[in-house]
Design an enzyme around this catalytic site. Structure first.
Site, short mmCIF file in Angstrom:
data_model
loop_
_atom_site.label_atom_id
_atom_site.label_comp_id
_atom_site.label_asym_id
_atom_site.label_seq_id
_atom_site.Cartn_x
_atom_site.Cartn_y
_atom_site.Cartn_z
N PRO A 123 -28.72 3.48 19.19
CA PRO A 123 -29.08 2.18 19.74
C PRO A 123 -28.55 1.90 21.14
CG PRO A 123 -27.44 1.94 18.02
CD PRO A 123 -27.93 3.36 17.96
N ASN A 124 -29.43 1.32 21.93
CA ASN A 124 -29.18 0.83 23.29
C ASN A 124 -29.10 1.94 24.33
OD1 ASN A 124 -29.04 -2.02 22.63
ND2 ASN A 124 -27.13 -1.54 21.60
N ARG A 147 -27.51 -0.63 33.34
CA ARG A 147 -26.29 -1.45 33.29
C ARG A 147 -25.10 -0.55 33.00
NH1 ARG A 147 -25.97 -5.11 28.86
NH2 ARG A 147 -24.07 -5.76 29.93
N TYR A 199 -21.14 4.51 31.59
CA TYR A 199 -22.08 5.49 31.06
C TYR A 199 -22.76 6.35 32.13
CZ TYR A 199 -21.44 2.64 26.90
OH TYR A 199 -20.89 1.98 25.85
N ASN A 202 -25.87 11.62 19.46
CA ASN A 202 -25.13 10.48 20.00
C ASN A 202 -25.64 9.26 19.22
OD1 ASN A 202 -23.89 8.40 21.31
ND2 ASN A 202 -24.45 9.05 23.38
N ALA A 232 -23.41 3.09 18.77
CA ALA A 232 -22.55 2.20 17.97
C ALA A 232 -22.56 2.56 16.49
CB ALA A 232 -22.97 0.75 18.17
N GLU A 249 -21.51 16.25 17.71
CA GLU A 249 -21.41 14.84 18.10
C GLU A 249 -21.20 14.77 19.61
OE1 GLU A 249 -18.15 12.76 16.28
OE2 GLU A 249 -18.76 10.81 17.10
N HIS A 308 -20.83 12.01 23.07
CA HIS A 308 -20.74 10.67 23.66
C HIS A 308 -20.59 10.80 25.17
CE1 HIS A 308 -20.25 8.73 19.77
NE2 HIS A 308 -19.40 9.69 19.46
N ARG A 347 -11.19 3.79 24.71
CA ARG A 347 -11.79 2.46 24.83
C ARG A 347 -11.25 1.54 23.73
NH1 ARG A 347 -18.04 3.08 25.55
NH2 ARG A 347 -17.77 0.88 26.18
O1 CA2 Z 1 -20.22 6.85 25.05
C1 CA2 Z 1 -21.21 6.91 24.30
O2 CA2 Z 1 -22.11 7.74 24.44
C2 CA2 Z 1 -21.35 5.87 23.18
O3 CA2 Z 1 -21.94 6.53 22.06
C3 CA2 Z 1 -22.27 4.80 23.73
C4 CA2 Z 1 -22.45 3.62 22.75
C5 CA2 Z 1 -21.11 3.10 22.28
O4 CA2 Z 1 -21.31 2.12 21.28
C6 CA2 Z 1 -20.21 4.21 21.72
O5 CA2 Z 1 -18.96 3.65 21.39
C7 CA2 Z 1 -20.02 5.31 22.74
C8 CA2 Z 1 -23.19 2.48 23.44
C9 CA2 Z 1 -24.52 2.84 24.02
C10 CA2 Z 1 -25.06 1.68 24.80
O6 CA2 Z 1 -25.57 2.16 26.01
C11 CA2 Z 1 -25.79 1.27 27.04
C12 CA2 Z 1 -26.22 1.79 28.22
C13 CA2 Z 1 -26.43 0.98 29.30
C14 CA2 Z 1 -26.24 -0.38 29.18
C15 CA2 Z 1 -25.81 -0.92 28.00
C16 CA2 Z 1 -25.59 -0.08 26.90
#
Ligand code: CA2
Length: 148
Positions: free
Chosen positions: A11-12, A19, A24, A75, A78, A99, A101, A108
């Site tokens: 997700p996301n 953003r 990221y 990946n 969340a 896995e 990330h 974090r």
């Molecule tokens: O670091 C990663 O790849 C995560 O899997 C990214 C997830 C986060 O919940 C994990 O703890 C670590 C979040 C992905 C959301 O991606 C976004 C990208 C741009 C703007 C907002 C969110």
């Protein structure tokens, strides 16, 4: 013909590049896909690259990977921190799972320190941004060649 490497994104991650580049990176999801395809091609493999915001769809794709993939890069975003369903799906498969990330969740917030994926995965690559997806392709190719 060898089976593809599944690269599954949760997700996301569709928002990448729009953003939070300080966390990221600047690459979009399409950029990540291009990196994975290029690295896999250089190593003689193909990639199926997907993203979903739905937990059950990730589970369905992991079930599909049991027979249709030579390895999986996951990946779960969340859902990595919450999903027993994803843990169970990985435990149900012999296909190796890496896995991955972009950020380093251990550096974090505390709620990111637990991963439901890690105990079931072959290994974890985190904290290297977009480059980590290329490293994960290398790991997946290695696992695919050693776990037949
Ligand atoms: O670091 C990663 O790849 C995560 O899997 C990214 C997830 C986060 O919940 C994990 O703890 C670590 C979040 C992905 C959301 O991606 C976004 C990208 C741009 C703007 C907002 C969110």
């Amino acid at each position: 013909m060898a089976k593809p490497i599944f690269v599954l994104n949760g997700p996301n991650l569709n928002l990448l590049g729009t953003r939070e580049p300080h966390i990221y990176g600047a690459d979009s999801l399409s950029d990540l896909q291009a990196r994975c395809e290029a690295k896999a091609a250089a190593l003689g493999h193909t990639v199926v690259f997907r993203q979903t915001n739905k937990e059950g769809e990730l589970v369905d794709w992991l079930n599909e990977a049991r027979t249709e993939a030579c390895a999986v890069i996951l990946n779960a975003a969340a859902y990595s921190h919450t999903s027993i369903a994803i843990y169970d799906a990985i435990k149900a498969m012999a296909t190796p799972v890496v896995e991955c990330h972009l950020s380093n969740p251990q550096a974090r917030e505390a709620f990111r320190h637990v991963s439901m994926v890690s105990p079931a995965a072959k290994g974890v690559i985190s904290g290297f941004g977009a480059k980590g997806y290329e490293l994960a392709i290398e790991a997946a190719v290695h696992l695919a060649s050693t776990s037949v």
